[in-house]
Write a protein that holds these residues in place. Structure first.
Motif, PDB file in Angstrom:
ATOM      1  N   GLU A 123       0.829  -1.206   0.000  1.00  0.00           N
ATOM      2  CA  GLU A 123       0.000   0.000   0.000  1.00  0.00           C
ATOM      3  C   GLU A 123       0.865   1.259   0.000  1.00  0.00           C
ATOM      4  O   GLU A 123       1.785   1.380   0.802  1.00  0.00           O
ATOM      5  CB  GLU A 123      -0.914   0.019   1.233  1.00  0.00           C
ATOM      6  N   ARG A 152     -13.649  -4.915 -17.360  1.00  0.00           N
ATOM      7  CA  ARG A 152     -13.810  -5.915 -16.301  1.00  0.00           C
ATOM      8  C   ARG A 152     -14.310  -5.322 -14.985  1.00  0.00           C
ATOM      9  O   ARG A 152     -14.746  -6.062 -14.111  1.00  0.00           O
ATOM     10  CB  ARG A 152     -12.450  -6.610 -16.055  1.00  0.00           C
ATOM     11  N   LYS A 194     -11.454   1.935  -8.415  1.00  0.00           N
ATOM     12  CA  LYS A 194     -11.186   2.540  -7.103  1.00  0.00           C
ATOM     13  C   LYS A 194     -10.868   4.024  -7.202  1.00  0.00           C
ATOM     14  O   LYS A 194      -9.733   4.410  -7.476  1.00  0.00           O
ATOM     15  CB  LYS A 194      -9.991   1.835  -6.447  1.00  0.00           C
ATOM     16  N   GLU A 212      -1.126  -4.414  -4.977  1.00  0.00           N
ATOM     17  CA  GLU A 212      -0.604  -5.668  -5.536  1.00  0.00           C
ATOM     18  C   GLU A 212       0.632  -5.428  -6.395  1.00  0.00           C
ATOM     19  O   GLU A 212       1.619  -6.146  -6.295  1.00  0.00           O
ATOM     20  CB  GLU A 212      -1.687  -6.384  -6.348  1.00  0.00           C
ATOM     21  N   SER A 214      -7.776  -6.062   3.869  1.00  0.00           N
ATOM     22  CA  SER A 214      -6.945  -5.338   2.916  1.00  0.00           C
ATOM     23  C   SER A 214      -7.481  -3.938   2.691  1.00  0.00           C
ATOM     24  O   SER A 214      -8.677  -3.699   2.791  1.00  0.00           O
ATOM     25  CB  SER A 214      -6.926  -6.094   1.600  1.00  0.00           C
ATOM     26  N   GLY A 215      -6.607  -3.042   2.372  1.00  0.00           N
ATOM     27  CA  GLY A 215      -6.953  -1.656   2.051  1.00  0.00           C
ATOM     28  C   GLY A 215      -6.848  -1.471   0.562  1.00  0.00           C
ATOM     29  O   GLY A 215      -7.072  -2.411  -0.160  1.00  0.00           O
ATOM     30  N   PRO A 216      -6.461  -0.303   0.125  1.00  0.00           N
ATOM     31  CA  PRO A 216      -5.987   0.778   0.980  1.00  0.00           C
ATOM     32  C   PRO A 216      -7.108   1.711   1.429  1.00  0.00           C
ATOM     33  O   PRO A 216      -6.875   2.540   2.296  1.00  0.00           O
ATOM     34  CB  PRO A 216      -5.022   1.534   0.087  1.00  0.00           C
ATOM     35  N   GLU A 274     -14.329  -0.536   0.940  1.00  0.00           N
ATOM     36  CA  GLU A 274     -13.339  -1.435   0.356  1.00  0.00           C
ATOM     37  C   GLU A 274     -13.847  -2.856   0.531  1.00  0.00           C
ATOM     38  O   GLU A 274     -14.058  -3.308   1.652  1.00  0.00           O
ATOM     39  CB  GLU A 274     -11.994  -1.263   1.074  1.00  0.00           C
ATOM     40  N   ILE A 275     -14.075  -3.536  -0.567  1.00  0.00           N
ATOM     41  CA  ILE A 275     -14.412  -4.956  -0.447  1.00  0.00           C
ATOM     42  C   ILE A 275     -13.117  -5.718  -0.176  1.00  0.00           C
ATOM     43  O   ILE A 275     -12.075  -5.411  -0.746  1.00  0.00           O
ATOM     44  CB  ILE A 275     -15.137  -5.471  -1.693  1.00  0.00           C
ATOM     45  N   ASP A 309      -8.813 -12.814  -9.849  1.00  0.00           N
ATOM     46  CA  ASP A 309      -9.936 -12.067 -10.409  1.00  0.00           C
ATOM     47  C   ASP A 309      -9.551 -10.609 -10.565  1.00  0.00           C
ATOM     48  O   ASP A 309      -8.378 -10.250 -10.423  1.00  0.00           O
ATOM     49  CB  ASP A 309     -11.220 -12.275  -9.592  1.00  0.00           C
ATOM     50  N   VAL A 310     -10.540  -9.803 -10.875  1.00  0.00           N
ATOM     51  CA  VAL A 310     -10.257  -8.413 -11.207  1.00  0.00           C
ATOM     52  C   VAL A 310      -9.715  -7.650  -9.989  1.00  0.00           C
ATOM     53  O   VAL A 310      -9.041  -6.635 -10.124  1.00  0.00           O
ATOM     54  CB  VAL A 310     -11.534  -7.758 -11.801  1.00  0.00           C
ATOM     55  N   ARG A 311      -9.981  -8.182  -8.789  1.00  0.00           N
ATOM     56  CA  ARG A 311      -9.542  -7.486  -7.578  1.00  0.00           C
ATOM     57  C   ARG A 311      -8.105  -7.824  -7.198  1.00  0.00           C
ATOM     58  O   ARG A 311      -7.411  -7.003  -6.620  1.00  0.00           O
ATOM     59  CB  ARG A 311     -10.457  -7.849  -6.419  1.00  0.00           C
ATOM     60  N   ALA A 312      -7.708  -9.071  -7.437  1.00  0.00           N
ATOM     61  CA  ALA A 312      -6.350  -9.470  -7.061  1.00  0.00           C
ATOM     62  C   ALA A 312      -6.014 -10.794  -7.712  1.00  0.00           C
ATOM     63  O   ALA A 312      -6.908 -11.562  -8.086  1.00  0.00           O
ATOM     64  CB  ALA A 312      -6.245  -9.602  -5.542  1.00  0.00           C
ATOM     65  N   SER A 313      -4.727 -11.055  -7.802  1.00  0.00           N
ATOM     66  CA  SER A 313      -4.289 -12.358  -8.291  1.00  0.00           C
ATOM     67  C   SER A 313      -4.256 -13.332  -7.114  1.00  0.00           C
ATOM     68  O   SER A 313      -4.246 -12.926  -5.947  1.00  0.00           O
ATOM     69  CB  SER A 313      -2.892 -12.245  -8.899  1.00  0.00           C
ATOM     70  N   TRP A 316      -1.759 -14.970  -6.389  1.00  0.00           N
ATOM     71  CA  TRP A 316      -0.460 -14.710  -5.752  1.00  0.00           C
ATOM     72  C   TRP A 316      -0.609 -13.672  -4.641  1.00  0.00           C
ATOM     73  O   TRP A 316      -0.125 -13.855  -3.523  1.00  0.00           O
ATOM     74  CB  TRP A 316       0.567 -14.213  -6.785  1.00  0.00           C
ATOM     75  N   TYR A 317      -1.307 -12.566  -4.979  1.00  0.00           N
ATOM     76  CA  TYR A 317      -1.413 -11.490  -3.990  1.00  0.00           C
ATOM     77  C   TYR A 317      -2.271 -11.916  -2.809  1.00  0.00           C
ATOM     78  O   TYR A 317      -1.990 -11.569  -1.667  1.00  0.00           O
ATOM     79  CB  TYR A 317      -1.990 -10.227  -4.644  1.00  0.00           C
ATOM     80  N   LEU A 333      -0.928 -11.754   0.863  1.00  0.00           N
ATOM     81  CA  LEU A 333      -1.603 -10.977   1.908  1.00  0.00           C
ATOM     82  C   LEU A 333      -2.049 -11.859   3.066  1.00  0.00           C
ATOM     83  O   LEU A 333      -1.996 -11.434   4.226  1.00  0.00           O
ATOM     84  CB  LEU A 333      -2.841 -10.272   1.338  1.00  0.00           C
TER      85      LEU A 333
END
Lengths: 778, 293
Positions: A643, A692, A700, A761, B193-195, B200-201, B267-271, B273-274, B278
């Motif tokens: 972050e 997407r 965001k 990320e 998770s943030g930020p 924040e979902i 997905d569109v929010r994160a891999s 991996w991330y 996290l």
């Protein structure tokens, strides 16, 4: 003639210039009284909706709208088969409704007008469409290949717009360079996210003349651009601009939903309102232009810049709006930000099956500055210098002319740099944080600087960059100003009132601004390019001065005081020297009106700024003023989650002269917040031509709690051409912020991000990769 | 935009007692409206079409409010997230609920969203679920058996069967969630998770509960959200810590183990991996916070 109140000893000059003046409409907006275009309803009005293709590249094998037509409450269903082939757009590559094939997910293939939005939705669901998928291409480099699928029939390839600018000899200059830095940047898709979604209301009168209620930022050329999409004469179109929830450049072109709305009104002979849902807005509204920027530049050991050689590849998307024209502004930055004599720039846009970009606050300069200000930081690091010292070494001074012919009168770049560095203790912090990069600890702090230049006196991209003004005073010294300048929330209503109040010595509350109706107000090129305060402000000032001359002449005849010895203050004609009252302004106006030689004070002005269009070689002094801004960002990076927390932004901007400090602050704050989104959180994710994240959950925006401390400094360079010395200010804050944040992140963790946004990320991944490769090396 | 059918409503009922509600739901042809913050969106976008009858349970007063009796916390299904945030007794007994409520959506959504709704929505990213799982909560379900109210209790851990899916039968109404007041020294913490501090979902959320006494960790529970089809307990990481000395690299080892228990998606929010990264970061931080904080 003794006026009774002449007993008053003197009236001093008071000024509103530079004061904090609330926008006249702010109260109504705050209490929910403003009726936005999205709230409007006309008698007998129908609603319109569009069926978008949803697939990026396909042949339309079959489209059957019969069930939709049969649905009760439906008044019209249109496809390309129902209308003549109207072609529009700046590259004449767009149509209101697409037949035959679709080229991106946005493509409008049918439209419905019905009694309600719900019936429209139900009707759209009844339209049967059969597509035959075609091979699609989404990457401009792929689309440039000979064997790539063709986006537009009848074209030999997918290349669209091409730009070249050259000055001096970059090869020779490279040979004299001690350091050459070669970097490639990929800047991304973002969208405007206006609070009010796209909306138009079309209404024909019995003579076939059209009134369109529109969010447009450029009502007069809008008519010219809309007419061919309707097969109409531009003169038969009246554009009314009700209050809107933001534009930021997204309303500087005609987009298909507008002619579609009109075609539905024509087909039904009823007023039709067409408004996007938020999801439609994310998918179908224009974006900022993504660009791949290859930037090669050199410097001598002492920091003197030697050359820049730049290649830009632009993803044109399926159609051409303003997006692929951003090189006009990108090239200006590449050739004008700091002194660099030898420059070569080549830009090319290539059609793909992606959605397409429009103009967006800062235009190409957001993209160009992102690359150039990071590149400058890399250069500074290679030379062992601070960004600020490298920038100062190459900062132009007043009167210098850039390779593209911009004359930098009243240039305050060095002042901006020095002030921003001093206010933040920049050099010391930059060193201190860099030294702590590899120290233990989860949080790392960094500081970064960026600078840029932008046109601040209009931009002569059309034959005229002018603005018409009509001003009249009534028998009570109430002033009405009819201006071509559109008010779309940016604050020209307050600024013009301040300027007129200053010239005519009457209070702001006695001034009414009339605009936003093409049948009433005279021509203006539009609200864009940070131009309105400068251009419309000059126009209003000139009109007010004509009225002033008329009033003073009459007062002079009556008082036998020469006009040059008279002034207008606080509703009075006074003697300039000492402020001795002569006659009240309303009284002299009545006397002028009802005399033997009656005259009314009603004047007009067409102001054309002293700028010139670029030639084919892209050389020309295209703005009547230029301005600089420098931002310093201080960040904290959580090296575990990635972050990036922006702690503080310090801004030093040349504003020429402050007219309305409140409006100025609001513009700069808003611009910074918008640019912060570009830097760290906002991205319209487009994969295989599909959007997407068409919602607020996954797109965001920066929200209020994340807005950092803002320390704003205004430098007043007093433009010789601007109204009261002012320069245009609105775009620079958005332009400069993202690379300042990127440079700060680098200062904190030693990693460069050439592909914004710096999401958690992306940052976490880069840190993890850096640590992994370091561990592998050890 | 593809237009999706979203179901229609031909009946609306607003019961004032649980019995009336259970009877209104009995034929399984009803959608339940509590806060509406999920239902309205999902009905509009077609994900959860209306079932023909809308049963607004918001007038059932006995479903709202939280109380601590006999060492047990019971929170009515209609208790809003704001209610939880403002409940002084609850905040004292179970601070993690306030901590979580504070990170839940936005003020406006918290004012409407209910704890029962958050559970029934069964999102793997549902924030309130995560600490409740760490508290080993149970849910109470009520239904009409034709003659009377039938109730049953289900452990929250057994409640979820997939994204948006639960063991709840059609016709059942979730009436409350309850759990034992944590014993003295048992600490529960939440992270997400943030930020953004609001709206924040969760890309990843986590809760950790343990008693750290005399350097030994017991009663360990590790809960992870948004990293599997349902919120999950990280059982092997818990086992690794149970009875272990909370020193050295235990937190790091347990975090690594927890990260190995998830099945995250790209997905569109994160891999994936991330999400894995996290998970490890959050679990380690939470353990350090609880055991060394």
């Amino acid at each position: 003639m003794a006026d009774k109140v002449q007993l008053l000893t003197s009236i001093e000059k008071k000024t509103l210039i530079g004061k904090r003046v609330p926008k006249p409409d702010s109260r109504d907006k705050a209490i929910g009284r403003t009726r936005y275009i999205n709230d409007m309803k006309l008698p007998g009005m129908l609603h319109g909706k569009i069926l978008h293709a949803g697939v990026p590249h396909a042949r339309i094998k079959r489209i059957d709208v019969s069930k939709a037509r049969d649905l009760p409450g439906v008044h019209a269903v249109l496809t390309a088969d129902d209308i003549p082939e109207f072609i529009f757009g700046m590259a004449r590559d767009n149509r209101p409704l697409k037949g035959g094939k679709v080229r991106c997910v946005r493509d409008e293939i049918a439209a419905v007008a019905a009694e309600s939005e719900a019936i429209c939705d139900a009707a759209l669901a009844l339209i049967e469409v059969e597509f035959e998928a075609l091979p699609a291409v989404f990457d401009p480099a792929e689309a440039a290949k000979d064997d790539a699928p063709r986006i537009h029939e009848g074209k030999d390839d997918n290349f669209n717009l091409k730009y070249h600018f050259g000055s001096g000899d970059v090869k020779a200059a490279e040979a004299t360079s001690d350091v050459v830095i070669d970097e490639t940047f990929n800047v991304h898709y973002v969208t405007h996210v206006c609070m009010g979604t796209s909306c138009a209301i079309a209404d024909f009168d019995p003579d076939g003349k059209l009134t369109i209620y529109s969010q447009t930022q450029y009502p007069y050329n809008f008519k010219m651009d809309l007419a061919p999409a309707l097969g109409m004469h531009a003169g038969d179109i009246r554009v009314i601009q009700p209050p809107i929830g933001g534009a930021f450049g997204s309303k500087l072109d005609v987009y298909p939903y507008e002619p579609v709305c009109v075609l539905l009104a024509r087909a039904t002979q009823r007023p039709v309102k067409l408004m996007f849902s938020r999801e439609e807005e994310f998918i179908n509204a224009p974006t900022r232009q993504p660009v791949r920027i290859h930037l090669r530049a050199g410097a001598k050991k002492d920091g003197t810049l030697t050359f820049r050689d730049i290649k830009c590849l632009l993803n044109n998307g399926a159609y051409t709006s303003w997006g692929p024209t951003v090189p006009y502004v990108m090239m200006r930055t590449f050739s004008s930000l700091f002194r660099v004599p030898d420059v070569n720039i080549d830009c090319q846009s290539v059609y793909t099956n992606n959605p397409y970009a429009g103009s967006f606050r800062g235009y190409g300069n957001v993209q160009a500055t992102y690359a150039l200000a990071i590149h400058t930081d890399i250069m500074a690091e290679a030379l062992g210098m601070s960004f600020v010292d490298l920038a100062l070494k190459n900062a132009q001074v007043s009167g210098e002319v850039t390779p593209q012919g911009a004359v930098l009168n009243e240039c305050a770049l060095a002042e901006c740099l020095t002030l921003a560095a001093d206010k933040t203790d920049f050099r010391a912090k930059e060193k201190e944080y860099a030294a702590l990069r590899d120290a233990p600890g989860r949080f790392k702090r960094g500081i970064g600087m960026a600078a840029s230049i932008h046109n601040a006196g209009g931009a002569k991209i059309h034959k005229s960059d002018g603005c018409g003004t009509i001003l009249k005073l009534d028998d009570y010294a109430r002033c009405t100003v009819i201006t071509g300048a559109s008010e779309i929330g940016q604050g020209i209503d307050a600024v013009l009132s301040q300027i007129i109040s200053e010239e005519l010595g009457i209070p702001m509350r006695d001034i009414t601004i009339v605009n936003n109706d093409s049948a009433i107000a005279p021509w203006d090129v539009g609200v864009h390019a940070s131009r309105t305060t400068f251009i419309a402000g000059n126009g209003a000032q000139r009109a007010a001065r004509k009225a002033r001359v008329q009033i003073l002449a009459a007062a002079s005849r009556q008082s036998n005081v020469p006009p040059e010895a008279l002034d207008l203050r606080e509703g009075w004609v006074v003697q300039e020297d000492g402020g001795v009252p002569v006659i009240k302004i309303d009284r002299i106006l009545r006397q002028m009106h009802f005399s033997d030689e009656p005259e009314l004070v009603m004047v007009s002005d067409y102001y054309e700024p002293p700028s010139e269009p670029e030639g084919k070689d892209h050389v020309g002094d295209m703005s009547a003023a230029y301005s600089h801004a420098v931002h310093v960002a201080e960040v904290e990076v959580d090296t575990e989650t990635g972050e990036v927390k922006v702690l503080k932004i310090t801004s030093a901007q040349d504003v020429g002269r402050i007219i309305n400090e409140l409006g100025l602050e609001a513009q700069i704050e808003g611009g910074i917040i918008m640019g912060l989104g570009y830097a760290i959180s906002e991205e319209l994710i487009i994969e295989n031509g599909q959007v997407r994240n068409p919602n607020f959950r996954d797109y965001k925006l920066i929200t209020s709690p994340e807005v950092p401390e803002l320390d704003l400094h205004f430098i007043e360079s007093h433009s010789s051409t601007g109204p009261m010395g002012a320069k245009g200010i609105a775009e620079l804050p958005t332009i400069v912020i993202a690379p300042a944040v990127a440079n700060a992140v680098h200062n904190a963790i030693g990693i460069r991000f050439h592909n914004p946004p710096m999401t958690p990320e992306k940052v976490a991944r880069a840190i993890w990769e850096k640590n992994s490769s370091r561990a592998a090396a050890e | 935009m593809q237009v999706k059918p979203s179901g229609t409503l031909d009946e609306y009922l607003a019961p004032v007692t649980i019995e009336e509600a259970a009877r209104a739901l009995a034929d399984g042809r009803a959608s339940v409206l509590a806060g509406g913050t999920d239902l309205m969106l999902q009905a509009a976008n077609g994900r959860t079409p209306y079932r023909g009858r809308l049963v607004n349970i918001r007038r059932i007063a006995e479903l709202r409010g939280a109380a601590i009796t006999g060492g047990r916390v019971r929170i009515g299904a209609l208790t809003t997230v704001t209610d939880i945030l403002n409940h002084a007794e609850l905040a004292k007994a179970v601070p993690v609920l306030r901590q979580t409520a504070d990170k839940f959506a936005s003020n406006q959504i918290r004012n409407m969203a209910t704890i029962g709704g958050n559970i029934c929505n069964a999102s793997p990213a549902g924030d309130m679920i995560i600490p409740l799982l760490a508290l080993e909560a149970e849910v109470e379900l009520a239904s009409w058996d034709g003659a009377k109210i039938r109730t049953r209790e289900v452990a929250l851990e057994k409640f979820f069967t997939g994204p948006g899916r639960t063991v709840m039968e059609r016709g059942e109404l979730l009436t409350a969630v309850s759990f034992a007041v944590p014993e003295a020294g048992h600490r529960v913490r939440f992270a997400k998770s943030g930020p953004r501090p609001a709206l924040e979902i969760s890309t990843v959320s986590a809760a950790f509960a343990a008693t750290c006494k005399d350097g030994v960790t017991t009663n360990v529970r590790i809960v992870l959200g948004a990293v599997a089809p349902t919120p999950i307990r990280a059982r092997s990481a818990e086992a690794l810590m149970e009875g272990a000395e909370c020193s050295g690299d235990l937190a790091a080892r347990a975090a690594k183990a927890a990260a190995g228990e998830i099945s995250p998606i790209d997905d569109v929010r994160a891999s994936a991996w991330y999400r894995t990264h996290l998970t490890e970061v959050f679990v380690r931080r939470l353990i350090e916070d609880v055991c060394h904080g």
